[in-house]
Write an enzyme that holds these catalytic residues in place. Structure first.
Site, PDB file in Angstrom:
ATOM      1  N   LEU A  32       0.839  -1.202   0.000  1.00 26.83           N
ATOM      2  CA  LEU A  32       0.000   0.000   0.000  1.00 26.83           C
ATOM      3  C   LEU A  32       0.879   1.259   0.000  1.00 26.83           C
ATOM      4  O   LEU A  32       0.647   2.183  -0.781  1.00 26.83           O
ATOM      5  CB  LEU A  32      -0.912  -0.023   1.239  1.00 26.83           C
ATOM      6  CG  LEU A  32      -1.837   1.175   1.457  1.00 26.83           C
ATOM      7  CD1 LEU A  32      -2.915   1.240   0.365  1.00 26.83           C
ATOM      8  CD2 LEU A  32      -2.537   1.087   2.832  1.00 26.83           C
ATOM      9  N   GLU A  73       1.585  -0.329   9.739  1.00 31.07           N
ATOM     10  CA  GLU A  73       0.142  -0.640   9.737  1.00 31.07           C
ATOM     11  C   GLU A  73      -0.683   0.500  10.360  1.00 31.07           C
ATOM     12  O   GLU A  73      -1.680   0.259  11.046  1.00 31.07           O
ATOM     13  CB  GLU A  73      -0.126  -2.006  10.381  1.00 31.07           C
ATOM     14  CG  GLU A  73       0.631  -3.085   9.626  1.00 31.07           C
ATOM     15  CD  GLU A  73       0.032  -4.460   9.696  1.00 31.07           C
ATOM     16  OE1 GLU A  73      -1.144  -4.593  10.038  1.00 31.07           O
ATOM     17  OE2 GLU A  73       0.768  -5.404   9.372  1.00 31.07           O
TER      18      GLU A  73
HETATM   19  N1  CAA Z   1     -13.505  -0.194   6.237  1.00 34.44           N
HETATM   20  C1  CAA Z   1     -14.197   0.118   5.128  1.00 34.44           C
HETATM   21  N2  CAA Z   1     -14.109   1.319   4.513  1.00 34.44           N
HETATM   22  C2  CAA Z   1     -13.282   2.234   5.068  1.00 34.44           C
HETATM   23  C3  CAA Z   1     -12.538   1.971   6.233  1.00 34.44           C
HETATM   24  C4  CAA Z   1     -12.688   0.695   6.837  1.00 34.44           C
HETATM   25  N3  CAA Z   1     -12.027   0.346   7.935  1.00 34.44           N
HETATM   26  N4  CAA Z   1     -11.828   3.063   6.530  1.00 34.44           N
HETATM   27  C5  CAA Z   1     -12.116   3.980   5.590  1.00 34.44           C
HETATM   28  N5  CAA Z   1     -12.985   3.479   4.718  1.00 34.44           N
HETATM   29  C6  CAA Z   1     -13.598   4.141   3.560  1.00 34.44           C
HETATM   30  C7  CAA Z   1     -14.255   5.419   4.039  1.00 34.44           C
HETATM   31  O1  CAA Z   1     -15.556   5.186   4.507  1.00 34.44           O
HETATM   32  C8  CAA Z   1     -14.249   6.276   2.773  1.00 34.44           C
HETATM   33  O2  CAA Z   1     -15.331   5.907   1.956  1.00 34.44           O
HETATM   34  P1  CAA Z   1     -16.449   7.032   1.565  1.00 34.44           P
HETATM   35  O3  CAA Z   1     -15.685   7.988   0.670  1.00 34.44           O
HETATM   36  O4  CAA Z   1     -17.508   6.257   0.874  1.00 34.44           O
HETATM   37  O5  CAA Z   1     -16.879   7.672   2.845  1.00 34.44           O
HETATM   38  C9  CAA Z   1     -12.970   5.820   2.073  1.00 34.44           C
HETATM   39  O6  CAA Z   1     -12.604   4.559   2.631  1.00 34.44           O
HETATM   40  C10 CAA Z   1     -11.840   6.807   2.283  1.00 34.44           C
HETATM   41  O7  CAA Z   1     -11.647   6.906   3.674  1.00 34.44           O
HETATM   42  P2  CAA Z   1     -11.392   8.273   4.434  1.00 34.44           P
HETATM   43  O8  CAA Z   1     -12.226   9.357   3.861  1.00 34.44           O
HETATM   44  O9  CAA Z   1     -11.510   8.010   5.894  1.00 34.44           O
HETATM   45  O10 CAA Z   1      -9.867   8.528   3.997  1.00 34.44           O
HETATM   46  P3  CAA Z   1      -8.756   9.457   4.605  1.00 34.44           P
HETATM   47  O11 CAA Z   1      -7.974   9.985   3.497  1.00 34.44           O
HETATM   48  O12 CAA Z   1      -9.355  10.421   5.590  1.00 34.44           O
HETATM   49  O13 CAA Z   1      -7.785   8.417   5.366  1.00 34.44           O
HETATM   50  C11 CAA Z   1      -6.982   6.910   7.059  1.00 34.44           C
HETATM   51  C12 CAA Z   1      -8.179   7.555   6.362  1.00 34.44           C
HETATM   52  C13 CAA Z   1      -7.598   6.176   8.239  1.00 34.44           C
HETATM   53  C14 CAA Z   1      -5.983   7.931   7.560  1.00 34.44           C
HETATM   54  C15 CAA Z   1      -6.332   5.899   6.086  1.00 34.44           C
HETATM   55  O14 CAA Z   1      -5.752   6.558   4.980  1.00 34.44           O
HETATM   56  C16 CAA Z   1      -5.271   5.066   6.769  1.00 34.44           C
HETATM   57  O15 CAA Z   1      -5.588   4.086   7.433  1.00 34.44           O
HETATM   58  N6  CAA Z   1      -3.950   5.409   6.600  1.00 34.44           N
HETATM   59  C17 CAA Z   1      -2.875   4.599   7.115  1.00 34.44           C
HETATM   60  C18 CAA Z   1      -2.475   3.550   6.138  1.00 34.44           C
HETATM   61  C19 CAA Z   1      -1.712   2.433   6.770  1.00 34.44           C
HETATM   62  O16 CAA Z   1      -2.098   1.894   7.791  1.00 34.44           O
HETATM   63  N7  CAA Z   1      -0.635   2.026   6.122  1.00 34.44           N
HETATM   64  C20 CAA Z   1       0.109   0.915   6.570  1.00 34.44           C
HETATM   65  C21 CAA Z   1       0.799   0.293   5.412  1.00 34.44           C
HETATM   66  S1  CAA Z   1       0.778  -1.439   5.419  1.00 34.44           S
HETATM   67  C22 CAA Z   1       1.987  -1.937   6.468  1.00 34.44           C
HETATM   68  O17 CAA Z   1       2.558  -1.204   7.208  1.00 34.44           O
HETATM   69  C23 CAA Z   1       2.187  -3.401   6.453  1.00 34.44           C
HETATM   70  C24 CAA Z   1       3.544  -3.855   6.751  1.00 34.44           C
HETATM   71  O18 CAA Z   1       4.357  -3.926   5.881  1.00 34.44           O
HETATM   72  C25 CAA Z   1       3.865  -4.303   8.127  1.00 34.44           C
END
Ligand code: CAA
Length: 379
Positions: free
Chosen positions: A125, A363
């Site tokens: 991602l 994450e």
């Molecule tokens: N389930 C379903 N849908 C979801 C959701 C969930 N848990 N969270 C958000 N959505 C949906 C929202 O409802 C929204 O849909 P609508 O437009 O229909 O309302 C859409 O997704 C976009 O969401 P947001 O408007 O909330 O988006 P945002 O830009 O405000 O960001 C955030 C939200 C929570 C900050 C998100 O971007 C996020 O989680 N960022 C962090 C990413 C992350 O965790 N990266 C880790 C990388 S992987 C990793 O680290 C693995 C590894 O290698 C160890």
């Protein structure tokens, strides 16, 4: 309310503990120092069923619950967090997502190898300009009819070099924003897919973290997970479960450092008595034990909610932010209790302190978890 593990869960915890103590501990310092990928250990994890614990046995998994998974994660993370992050990503970001949202064909094709550890998975991602701001995907998956043409760069990918199966998020329709993102299954060896530089990290040093480059990679349409535009929801839902795994890792780091500090405090003498007899040390141990217990309850509760098919988005973020901050505080104090010995590799606590930091970052950073929590409680 029952605060009791079942006999099966206790057996899994014990088996994971024995594996970690007997097979991971010897060599963990050397692997960490030399950034040596734990190939033999990962193979053993596959044999022991630790790489696909929650997957239905029909696809080669262990058919276990999430509580069992966090118990095993906790035990491995007391010792070797390179192994436990490989385990966490493979179980909760790759196998879980494939099993929950993949087609029957995708499940049959990929899960048996992933659960056995013959192949390892990666979840892609993050990008140079899309870490916390995950909807800003610059990687593109252009719809070409039978296939997607994938172009872009992914960063900080756990299992980046060692994986064979990659779940890659990419933007197909920029006008649709997060609803225009797809998740594609990319296999190592596809033309135009290059595994780039491996990172030299502060902690979890023997797991591999790489940049990945996609240059006109043709990914067949049948490799898309879910409907067109489902990729961002897929990523968020998968990460909700993934965060329980990382919370369990943080809990294990804290508990591991605490166990070491407790043992050390009972044997090390200063001013004529064991340091555990000094109130300065007793109060540190008391705070560590209390915070770890609170983290444990949050982690087990999040896992339990998932097993009950209840919503766990809020619980997993709460567990992750709290447990990772407890891991950081506890490991710093464990080093302090060890004094000079804590600052050298032989005593293990400095490694756990270095490993703790990443649990506040990957994450979803602690700040991202607070976004998820505050949105949930304010809506
Ligand atoms: N389930 C379903 N849908 C979801 C959701 C969930 N848990 N969270 C958000 N959505 C949906 C929202 O409802 C929204 O849909 P609508 O437009 O229909 O309302 C859409 O997704 C976009 O969401 P947001 O408007 O909330 O988006 P945002 O830009 O405000 O960001 C955030 C939200 C929570 C900050 C998100 O971007 C996020 O989680 N960022 C962090 C990413 C992350 O965790 N990266 C880790 C990388 S992987 C990793 O680290 C693995 C590894 O290698 C160890």
């Amino acid at each position: 309310m029952k605060f009791q593990l079942t006999e099966d869960q206790l057996m899994i915890k014990q088996a994971a503990r024995e594996f970690a103590q007997n097979e991971l501990k010897p060599g963990v310092i050397e692997r960490d120092s030399h950034m040596k990928y734990p190939a033999e250990q990962v193979q053993r994890m596959g044999e022991l069923g630790l790489l696909g614990m929650m997957v239905n046995p029909e696809y080669g998994g262990g058919g276990m619950d999430t509580v069992s998974y966090v118990l095993a994660m906790e035990e491995l993370s007391k010792i070797d967090n390179s192994c436990s992050v490989i385990m966490s990503v493979n179980n909760s970001l790759v196998c879980w997502g494939l099993e929950k949202y993949g087609t029957e064909e995708q499940k049959r094709k990929y899960l048996p190898n992933l659960t056995a550890g013959d192949k390892i998975g990666a979840f892609c991602l993050s990008e140079p300009e899309a870490g916390s701001d995950a909807t800003s995907q610059r990687t593109t998956a252009e719809d070409k009819g039978d296939y997607y043409l994938l172009n872009g760069t992914k960063n900080w990918i756990t299992n980046g070099g060692s994986a064979s199966v990659y779940l890659v998020m990419a933007q197909t329709d920029v006008a649709k924003g997060s609803k225009g993102i797809n998740c594609l299954i990319v296999e190592k060896g596809m033309d135009g897919f290059i595994v780039g530089a491996k990172e030299d990290k502060l902690g979890i040093r023997s797991s591999d973290t790489n940049t990945l480059i996609f240059n006109d990679v043709k990914v067949p349409k049948e490799n898309r997970i879910g409907d067109n535009g489902f990729g961002f929801t897929f990523a968020m839902q998968t990460l909700s479960g993934g965060r329980i795994g990382i919370a369990a890792q943080a809990l294990g780091i804290a508990a591991g450092a605490y166990e070491l500090a407790l043992d050390y405090a009972k044997t090390r003498k200063a001013f004529g008595k064991e340091i555990s007899q000094h109130q300065a040390i007793q109060f540190k141990l008391a705070d560590m034990a209390t915070e770890i217990e609170a983290a444990r309850l949050l982690v087990y509760h999040a896992a339990w909610l998932k097993d009950q098919n209840q919503n766990y988005d809020l619980a997993s973020s709460m567990a992750k932010v709290f447990a990772s901050e407890v891991a950081m505080r506890t490991t710093v104090e464990a080093v302090q209790i060890h004094g000079g010995y804590g600052y050298v590799k032989e005593y293990h606590v400095e490694r756990l302190m270095r490993d703790a930091k990443i649990t506040q970052i990957y994450e979803g950073t602690s700040e991202v978890q607070r976004i998820v929590i505050s949105r949930s409680i304010l809506k």
